[in-house]
Design a protein around this motif. Structure first.
Motif, PDB file in Angstrom:
ATOM      1  N   MET A   1       0.836  -1.184   0.000  1.00 44.41           N
ATOM      2  CA  MET A   1       0.000   0.000   0.000  1.00 44.41           C
ATOM      3  C   MET A   1       0.878   1.245   0.000  1.00 44.41           C
ATOM      4  N   THR A   2       0.434   2.227  -0.714  1.00 42.82           N
ATOM      5  CA  THR A   2       1.172   3.480  -0.795  1.00 42.82           C
ATOM      6  C   THR A   2       0.647   4.457   0.261  1.00 42.82           C
ATOM      7  N   PRO A   3       1.418   5.502   0.578  1.00 36.50           N
ATOM      8  CA  PRO A   3       0.927   6.509   1.531  1.00 36.50           C
ATOM      9  C   PRO A   3      -0.381   7.153   1.078  1.00 36.50           C
ATOM     10  N   GLU A   4      -0.560   7.263  -0.238  1.00 32.23           N
ATOM     11  CA  GLU A   4      -1.789   7.852  -0.761  1.00 32.23           C
ATOM     12  C   GLU A   4      -3.011   6.990  -0.428  1.00 32.23           C
ATOM     13  N   THR A   5      -2.787   5.685  -0.291  1.00 28.58           N
ATOM     14  CA  THR A   5      -3.880   4.775   0.044  1.00 28.58           C
ATOM     15  C   THR A   5      -4.553   5.205   1.334  1.00 28.58           C
ATOM     16  N   PHE A   6      -3.757   5.642   2.309  1.00 26.00           N
ATOM     17  CA  PHE A   6      -4.309   6.006   3.609  1.00 26.00           C
ATOM     18  C   PHE A   6      -4.838   7.429   3.665  1.00 26.00           C
ATOM     19  N   SER A   7      -4.812   8.135   2.540  1.00 22.16           N
ATOM     20  CA  SER A   7      -5.468   9.437   2.486  1.00 22.16           C
ATOM     21  C   SER A   7      -6.769   9.333   1.695  1.00 22.16           C
ATOM     22  N   VAL A  11     -10.849   3.979   1.663  1.00 22.41           N
ATOM     23  CA  VAL A  11     -10.099   3.010   2.476  1.00 22.41           C
ATOM     24  C   VAL A  11     -10.532   3.122   3.931  1.00 22.41           C
ATOM     25  N   TRP A  12     -10.615   4.348   4.449  1.00 18.26           N
ATOM     26  CA  TRP A  12     -11.016   4.547   5.841  1.00 18.26           C
ATOM     27  C   TRP A  12     -12.453   4.103   6.066  1.00 18.26           C
ATOM     28  N   ALA A  13     -13.329   4.338   5.116  1.00 16.51           N
ATOM     29  CA  ALA A  13     -14.727   3.899   5.254  1.00 16.51           C
ATOM     30  C   ALA A  13     -14.808   2.374   5.272  1.00 16.51           C
ATOM     31  N   PHE A  14     -14.026   1.718   4.427  1.00 18.50           N
ATOM     32  CA  PHE A  14     -14.024   0.257   4.416  1.00 18.50           C
ATOM     33  C   PHE A  14     -13.476  -0.291   5.735  1.00 18.50           C
ATOM     34  N   LEU A  15     -12.376   0.299   6.219  1.00 14.59           N
ATOM     35  CA  LEU A  15     -11.836  -0.129   7.503  1.00 14.59           C
ATOM     36  C   LEU A  15     -12.851   0.086   8.620  1.00 14.59           C
ATOM     37  N   SER A  16     -13.596   1.166   8.559  1.00 16.15           N
ATOM     38  CA  SER A  16     -14.653   1.417   9.534  1.00 16.15           C
ATOM     39  C   SER A  16     -15.677   0.292   9.514  1.00 16.15           C
ATOM     40  N   ALA A  17     -16.060  -0.145   8.329  1.00 15.40           N
ATOM     41  CA  ALA A  17     -17.027  -1.237   8.204  1.00 15.40           C
ATOM     42  C   ALA A  17     -16.463  -2.534   8.780  1.00 15.40           C
ATOM     43  N   PHE A  19     -14.139  -2.854  11.138  1.00 16.23           N
ATOM     44  CA  PHE A  19     -14.091  -2.756  12.597  1.00 16.23           C
ATOM     45  C   PHE A  19     -15.490  -2.740  13.208  1.00 16.23           C
ATOM     46  N   ALA A  20     -16.463  -2.152  12.526  1.00  9.80           N
ATOM     47  CA  ALA A  20     -17.843  -2.182  13.026  1.00  9.80           C
ATOM     48  C   ALA A  20     -18.369  -3.615  13.053  1.00  9.80           C
ATOM     49  N   ALA A  21     -18.026  -4.400  12.034  1.00 12.71           N
ATOM     50  CA  ALA A  21     -18.449  -5.800  12.014  1.00 12.71           C
ATOM     51  C   ALA A  21     -17.809  -6.567  13.162  1.00 12.71           C
ATOM     52  N   LEU A  22     -16.517  -6.359  13.365  1.00  9.01           N
ATOM     53  CA  LEU A  22     -15.844  -7.016  14.485  1.00  9.01           C
ATOM     54  C   LEU A  22     -16.430  -6.559  15.816  1.00  9.01           C
ATOM     55  N   THR A  23     -16.787  -5.280  15.904  1.00  6.20           N
ATOM     56  CA  THR A  23     -17.398  -4.749  17.125  1.00  6.20           C
ATOM     57  C   THR A  23     -18.673  -5.506  17.459  1.00  6.20           C
ATOM     58  N   ALA A  24     -19.490  -5.773  16.466  1.00 12.35           N
ATOM     59  CA  ALA A  24     -20.749  -6.486  16.708  1.00 12.35           C
ATOM     60  C   ALA A  24     -20.490  -7.882  17.252  1.00 12.35           C
ATOM     61  N   ILE A  25     -19.543  -8.570  16.664  1.00 12.02           N
ATOM     62  CA  ILE A  25     -19.245  -9.941  17.093  1.00 12.02           C
ATOM     63  C   ILE A  25     -18.638  -9.937  18.492  1.00 12.02           C
TER      64      ILE A  25
END
Length: 146
Positions: A1-7, A11-17, A19-25
């Motif tokens: 992954m490039t630094p631009e990936t994390f801007s 990407v952040w919205a997908f990571l949020s999803a 972590f939200a799924a893991l949160t539920a479990i």
């Protein structure tokens, strides 16, 4: 992954999803045998400590300027909304299966689209509205047929 990936907001919205799924479990297992409000408090303390550590470690705890009264008001309202959401979410997980609670909780996506259109003047495209309708239908189908 490039630094631009994390801007990328995607990407952040997908990571949020993720972590939200893991949160539920994790929350479904964690709420077993304890009061759901106590479980919410424990989760909140963990979030507070973790975010504080991240802010201190990255030097972001300093403010670059004054925070307006409007920002304080809306951040306060957002915090109250988050707290109410978490209390309701944990209570729902205590009472029902995660596979049914989470899809109903995700109706927030539909409500954000509606509130965004009404209060923020945002205008999803026709395809966007079709997607929003499908999310709605999917959540209802899961909840009713679950």
């Amino acid at each position: 992954m490039t630094p631009e990936t994390f801007s990328s907001w995607q990407v952040w919205a997908f990571l949020s999803a993720v972590f939200a799924a893991l949160t539920a479990i994790f929350a479904k297992v964690g709420v077993e045998g304890i009061n759901s409000d106590l479980a919410t408090l424990i989760r909140t303390v963990v979030v507070l400590i973790t975010l504080s550590a991240i802010l201190f470690a990255t030097g972001q705890f300093t403010q670059s300027g004054p925070i307006s009264a409007r920002s304080w008001l809306f951040l306060l309202l957002s915090g109250l909304g988050t707290g109410a959401s978490w209390i309701c979410y944990f209570r729902a997980l205590k009472l029902g299966p995660a596979t049914l609670v989470a899809p109903i909780d995700k109706l927030s996506v539909v409500l954000v689209a509606l509130f965004g259109a009404v209060f923020l003047g945002e205008r999803p495209s026709a395809y966007g509205w079709v997607g929003i309708a499908l999310i709605s239908a999917g959540a209802v189908l899961i909840a009713v047929k679950g």
